[in-house]
Motif scaffolding. Sequence first.
Motif, mmCIF file in Angstrom:
data_model
loop_
_atom_site.group_PDB
_atom_site.id
_atom_site.type_symbol
_atom_site.label_atom_id
_atom_site.label_comp_id
_atom_site.label_asym_id
_atom_site.label_seq_id
_atom_site.Cartn_x
_atom_site.Cartn_y
_atom_site.Cartn_z
ATOM 1 N N SER A 1 0.844 -1.179 0.000
ATOM 2 C CA SER A 1 0.000 0.000 0.000
ATOM 3 C C SER A 1 0.884 1.236 0.000
ATOM 4 O O SER A 1 1.478 1.573 1.033
ATOM 5 C CB SER A 1 -0.914 0.001 1.231
ATOM 6 N N PRO A 2 0.990 1.944 -1.141
ATOM 7 C CA PRO A 2 1.857 3.124 -1.205
ATOM 8 C C PRO A 2 1.489 4.190 -0.181
ATOM 9 O O PRO A 2 2.373 4.813 0.409
ATOM 10 C CB PRO A 2 1.639 3.631 -2.641
ATOM 11 N N ALA A 3 0.205 4.393 0.050
ATOM 12 C CA ALA A 3 -0.212 5.416 1.012
ATOM 13 C C ALA A 3 0.260 5.070 2.419
ATOM 14 O O ALA A 3 0.788 5.916 3.143
ATOM 15 C CB ALA A 3 -1.738 5.558 0.991
ATOM 16 N N LYS A 4 0.094 3.798 2.798
ATOM 17 C CA LYS A 4 0.532 3.372 4.126
ATOM 18 C C LYS A 4 2.056 3.444 4.238
ATOM 19 O O LYS A 4 2.588 3.789 5.296
ATOM 20 C CB LYS A 4 0.054 1.946 4.403
ATOM 21 N N ALA A 5 2.733 3.121 3.137
ATOM 22 C CA ALA A 5 4.197 3.179 3.151
ATOM 23 C C ALA A 5 4.676 4.604 3.385
ATOM 24 O O ALA A 5 5.614 4.845 4.162
ATOM 25 C CB ALA A 5 4.754 2.642 1.833
ATOM 26 N N ILE A 6 4.034 5.569 2.718
ATOM 27 C CA ILE A 6 4.418 6.970 2.883
ATOM 28 C C ILE A 6 4.186 7.432 4.314
ATOM 29 O O ILE A 6 5.031 8.089 4.929
ATOM 30 C CB ILE A 6 3.642 7.862 1.892
ATOM 31 N N VAL A 7 3.029 7.065 4.856
ATOM 32 C CA VAL A 7 2.726 7.428 6.245
ATOM 33 C C VAL A 7 3.750 6.831 7.197
ATOM 34 O O VAL A 7 4.237 7.498 8.121
ATOM 35 C CB VAL A 7 1.301 6.972 6.621
ATOM 36 N N LEU A 8 4.104 5.567 6.959
ATOM 37 C CA LEU A 8 5.069 4.896 7.822
ATOM 38 C C LEU A 8 6.445 5.545 7.715
ATOM 39 O O LEU A 8 7.156 5.696 8.723
ATOM 40 C CB LEU A 8 5.161 3.420 7.455
ATOM 41 N N VAL A 9 6.835 5.961 6.516
ATOM 42 C CA VAL A 9 8.120 6.628 6.323
ATOM 43 C C VAL A 9 8.155 7.952 7.086
ATOM 44 O O VAL A 9 9.150 8.285 7.748
ATOM 45 C CB VAL A 9 8.395 6.864 4.825
ATOM 46 N N VAL A 10 7.066 8.709 7.011
ATOM 47 C CA VAL A 10 7.002 9.997 7.715
ATOM 48 C C VAL A 10 7.090 9.784 9.228
ATOM 49 O O VAL A 10 7.857 10.451 9.931
ATOM 50 C CB VAL A 10 5.715 10.753 7.351
ATOM 51 N N ILE A 11 6.297 8.832 9.730
ATOM 52 C CA ILE A 11 6.317 8.545 11.173
ATOM 53 C C ILE A 11 7.708 8.081 11.598
ATOM 54 O O ILE A 11 8.224 8.493 12.644
ATOM 55 C CB ILE A 11 5.264 7.480 11.526
ATOM 56 N N THR A 12 8.310 7.229 10.760
ATOM 57 C CA THR A 12 9.649 6.729 11.058
ATOM 58 C C THR A 12 10.651 7.871 11.161
ATOM 59 O O THR A 12 11.458 7.933 12.101
ATOM 60 C CB THR A 12 10.105 5.745 9.977
ATOM 61 N N GLY A 13 10.615 8.769 10.190
ATOM 62 C CA GLY A 13 11.535 9.903 10.207
ATOM 63 C C GLY A 13 11.340 10.786 11.427
ATOM 64 O O GLY A 13 12.304 11.217 12.058
ATOM 65 N N VAL A 14 10.074 11.029 11.773
ATOM 66 C CA VAL A 14 9.770 11.880 12.929
ATOM 67 C C VAL A 14 10.302 11.254 14.217
ATOM 68 O O VAL A 14 10.986 11.910 15.018
ATOM 69 C CB VAL A 14 8.251 12.124 13.029
ATOM 70 N N VAL A 15 9.986 9.978 14.436
ATOM 71 C CA VAL A 15 10.401 9.298 15.670
ATOM 72 C C VAL A 15 11.923 9.155 15.721
ATOM 73 O O VAL A 15 12.547 9.443 16.754
ATOM 74 C CB VAL A 15 9.728 7.912 15.781
ATOM 75 N N ALA A 16 12.533 8.723 14.615
ATOM 76 C CA ALA A 16 13.987 8.532 14.596
ATOM 77 C C ALA A 16 14.716 9.847 14.814
ATOM 78 O O ALA A 16 15.713 9.903 15.553
ATOM 79 C CB ALA A 16 14.412 7.903 13.267
#
Length: 275
Positions: free
Chosen positions: A10-25
Amino acid sequence: MSQQTASPQSPAKAIVLVVITGVVAGFLSGLFGVGGGLIIVPALMAAFNMDQRRASATSLVAIILTAGVGMLTYAMNGYVSLVAALFLVAGALVGAQIGVYLLRKLPEWSLPWIFVGFVVVIIVSQQLHVPTRDAELILDAPRALGLIAVGILSGIFAGLVGVGGGGVIVPGLELLVGVGDLLARGTSLLVMIPTAVTGSWTNIKHGLADLKIGLLVGAIAAALTPVGAAVAKSVSPATGNILFACFLLVLVVNMLAKAYAMRRAKKASEGGVGE
């Protein structure tokens, strides 16, 4: 067979996960002086179906930006020691070779438990240690040896279990060398940069890293790193000590979960072969 990044389901879920990952990391990088690979690697594996090797290589690209911005943020407030970093890097280069050697000699099942035991010692030692904020580096022979020892220990664990960086350097600088908590974190971020740059260069030449995704995650993380650094400065050293201990516990749980998953996969593979 060439290693390509698989398309996410799911490209949309992947993008959301990437954003969350960047924020948390990015936030954790600024808060604790770590690279953020603990967060980035599993997220990339989930979002883009990467294997662990490719996710780790891509994570290293992101860490260049994250550690760079974090280091500059700490440096602007005087919380980076170039001298300490040079001793740490020298020790880490030696330690990495020791770690790689031990990796070939020690049984695989022992590696996670070695790491867990080490982290438990760090957590207990930190609770017995009174953290400070403004202790500067006073370089003498014992502290120089302490810096090299911390670097060697960081390199050994990087070679053994793929974890070095802030998880080893920050408590090592505080406990063995006696520097303040913020100076330890800023210096830790500086030490990560040359390793991340050289490692990423090699990975990219061999086609292991996804440069675009690594830069995207790194850019998002870098935007949040100053926020984490600001929080680190605003909380007391004692509170930061407790928060870092909690982070190390998460690191332990993640390591044990990986070891358990690998053991299950190995048993499943052996069962399939025997059928």
